[in-house]
Write an enzyme that holds these catalytic residues in place. Structure first.
Site, mmCIF file in Angstrom:
data_model
loop_
_atom_site.group_PDB
_atom_site.id
_atom_site.type_symbol
_atom_site.label_atom_id
_atom_site.label_comp_id
_atom_site.label_asym_id
_atom_site.label_seq_id
_atom_site.Cartn_x
_atom_site.Cartn_y
_atom_site.Cartn_z
ATOM 1 N N GLU B 61 -10.103 2.491 0.672
ATOM 2 C CA GLU B 61 -10.601 2.434 -0.705
ATOM 3 C C GLU B 61 -11.847 1.566 -0.838
ATOM 4 O OE1 GLU B 61 -7.452 2.274 0.145
ATOM 5 O OE2 GLU B 61 -6.438 3.868 -0.966
ATOM 6 N N HIS B 130 3.239 1.871 -8.398
ATOM 7 C CA HIS B 130 2.520 3.118 -8.688
ATOM 8 C C HIS B 130 2.444 3.421 -10.174
ATOM 9 C CE1 HIS B 130 2.295 4.056 -4.481
ATOM 10 N NE2 HIS B 130 1.830 5.260 -4.698
#
Lengths: 324, 327
Positions: B61, B130
């Protein structure tokens, strides 16, 4: 490898300018003309000098927070760098960046980055854009041994090799990440092995010898420019001064520093020139005087510079012009 | 041209039309290519544009977000997709220290025309790691813009608005919105970044919301209508910049304020909106402002606990009723 007299003189002049420039910076720091953090490159000059000589004006450079010398070598006028260190509007980043954030778009100097490892992904992106747009350009990314422990180093090495991008990764290995020796920070201190684990071409060179660095850099740039993908070049070097102006240097001995100083980049070049009958052909006194004059000029420029009015404080947060 | 499509299709169309129009635009992220996008947003685009413009990245990322910044500094118009906001924390250094600060650090020399898209929000029983809603958090950072499309029209328009912007724009797509349907008018002039939109006119109170919670607020308003409470609902659309003008105009009209967002209550974007109303429209208020946010707890896995932790239609309606009973 034997350099022309002209090239040898250029390197001598450049490294002397960098050395005197930063010695002046240290002086100005104690006078409180320069504030904040100040990281000096003294001792490591052969690396940036040898590498940046091997690239062209159109090529890009991404630096770290120890980047005064890289900026000057890339063509940012010393006076603009000095004005930036003063925080004046005439500085190369308008005084907004300071020592750790020198930028010059016109000179393709993509900046100084003060989060260790943070510049590497940018170099990957700059190179990706060049490749996609079919431009014949190389991006050189400088970083230290400390960055090699950062995740961004590994992510960037992987991406650059995976996509075969025109990046030259130059590791300025000065053995210490701030005060932590590489042997205390790396399970595998052989960086060439690390680079090769990404299937990347990798070489190591004596970073105290500008001629050796230049030779290795020329070969490296040729490789990258030819479209063969990135290359990792480790330059083994040493920082003669403290990490920053606040560092009491408790982590290394004076003897170690003195030992390295014997191999200093300016001394090493001078010795080579003497041994090869070139030294007497160089007017070292004249160079010293010219360099001093240039630094005086830079300081004068910075002193005369102006402070940005506080009314402009919130500028440069968002663009003032529409996108093109 | 008007047609009914899903939010997912609208984002895809936005990307597709932008890529057709401008060769500098490319999409990069995890599984955007061969997989077709984690939420199937980029399905079919690899086949149309090839791997140089629909770029599958490794799980890096920070690396690929930084790559997008570098490419943007060097003449391209990248769209970086971070699979979800949860993983954007791995790229936070690049987003904040580089993308947001480059223009400033360089004294105005290097702008970063980068678009970062990511899915956000809870509600799918994905547990603590999440289920984040950090768009309010990102709105804290000067130098970036934060967009939160709630409608099909905005899902399409905001891709174009973000790409046309000279500075970094973060677009937060709530994952529960991808299957929602709405009408898209591709010939409509997009409403500018920084403009909030009154989605439902009302006179008794104003509910400020964005993203998925806009839908909850509209549902609550319908329920309240049956009880004789006439709620105005404003879609914030953009969390940075916030549209103070539209916010204050609505406060001056209804004099009662309820804000809804899925961020944790302390330091949420609701807190910022309430502070601004306090500064700019305090004397318009007939009652203390209220907010419905997420409870101060990591999002739990079991459905009943997750529902209890985040805003719901019932919570919004209850808060509105209480607000109407306040002095």
């Amino acid at each position: 490898m034997s350099p022309s007299l002209k090239k040898a003189e250029k390197f001598y002049r450049q490294m002397l300018l960098l050395r005197r420039f930063e010695q002046k910076c240290a002086e100005l720091y104690t006078e409180q003309k320069i504030r904040g953090f100040l990281h000096l490159y003294i001792g490591e000059e052969a690396v940036a000098t040898g590498v940046i000589d091997a690239i062209e004006d159109k090529d890009g450079v991404v630096g770290t927070y120890r980047e005064h010398c890289h900026a000057i070598l890339k063509g940012v006028p010393a006076e603009k760098v000095m004005a930036e260190l003063y925080g004046k509007m005439e500085g190369c980043s308008r005084g907004r960046g300071g020592s750790m954030h020198l930028f010059d778009k016109e000179k393709n100097f993509y900046g100084g980055y003060a989060i260790v490892g943070g510049g590497l992904p940018l170099a990957v992106g700059i190179a990706l854009a060049d490749k996609r747009m079919g431009r014949d350009r190389v991006t050189v990314c400088f970083f230290g041994d400390g960055a090699v422990a950062e995740g961004e180093f590994h992510e960037s090495m992987n991406l650059a090799q995976l996509w075969e991008l025109p990046v030259l990764f130059v590791c300025e290995n000065n053995l210490y990440g701030m005060g932590t020796h590489i042997e205390r920070a790396q399970s595998e201190p052989d960086f060439i092995k690390k680079a090769k684990s990404y299937a990347m071409e990798a070489h190591r060179v004596d970073g105290m010898d500008v001629l050796k660095v230049n030779d290795a850099a020329k070969k490296a740039v040729k490789h990258v420019r030819s479209g063969k993908g990135p290359l990792f070049l480790e330059c083994q070097t040493y920082r003669f001064r403290a990490h920053s102006m606040f560092d009491p240097e408790l982590y290394r001995s004076k003897e170690e520093v003195e030992e390295w100083k014997k191999r200093g980049p300016i001394i090493t070049l001078k010795k080579y020139l003497q041994e090869n009958g070139m030294w007497e052909k160089i007017d070292a006194d004249a160079i010293e005087k010219e360099v001093e004059k240039e630094i005086e000029k830079a300081v004068e420029y910075a002193e005369k510079g102006s402070w940005e009015p506080v009314s402009e404080l919130t500028r440069f947060v968002y663009s003032e012009k529409e996108a093109k | 041209m008007k047609k009914e499509i899903t939010y997912r299709e609208a984002v895809r169309m936005g990307i597709d039309t932008a890529m057709e129009k401008d060769k500098r635009v490319f999409l990069a992220g995890e599984d955007v290519g061969k997989y077709g996008g984690t939420y199937a947003v980029s399905m079919g685009l690899l086949e149309k544009y090839g791997p140089e413009r629909i770029v599958d990245t490794p799980l890096s990322e920070s690396g690929f977000t930084g790559m997008g910044i570098g490419a943007a500094m060097n003449g391209m118009r990248p769209i970086v997709e971070i699979m979800t906001v949860n993983f954007s924390l791995l790229a936070l250094d690049q987003i904040m220290n580089n993308a947001a600060h480059l223009l400033h650090m360089s004294g105005g020399q290097f702008n970063v025309p980068l678009v970062i898209r990511m899915a956000t929000g809870a509600g799918k029983q994905l547990a603590a790691q999440h289920s984040h809603s950090l768009e309010g958090w990102y709105a804290h950072i000067p130098g970036i813009k934060v967009l939160t499309p709630a409608t099909v029209q905005d899902a399409f328009d905001m891709i174009h608005l973000a790409l046309a912007d000279p500075d970094p724009v973060l677009v937060f797509e709530n994952a529960l919105l991808y299957n929602t349907k709405g009408e898209l008018d591709t010939s409509a002039e997009p409403m500018a970044i920084g403009k909030a939109k009154v989605m439902r006119e009302g006179k008794d109170l104003t509910v400020f919301a964005y993203g998925i919670n806009l839908l909850k607020a509209l549902d609550a308003a319908n329920a309240l209508e049956k009880e004789g409470i006439d709620a105005e609902v404003v879609d914030l659309r953009s969390l940075r910049p916030l549209d103070d003008e539209t916010i204050m105009a609505s406060v001056a009209k209804t004099h009662r304020v309820l804000t809804v967002d899925e961020g944790w209550r302390s330091g949420s974007i609701s807190a910022e909106i309430m502070a601004r109303i306090n500064e700019q429209a305090f004397f318009e208020l007939d009652a203390p402002m209220r907010r419905v946010c997420s409870e101060e707890v990591p999002i739990p896995y079991p459905r009943h606990l997750e529902e209890a932790a985040i805003p719901s239609v019932e919570k919004v309606a209850a808060a509105a009723r209480a607000l109407m009973e306040d002095a």
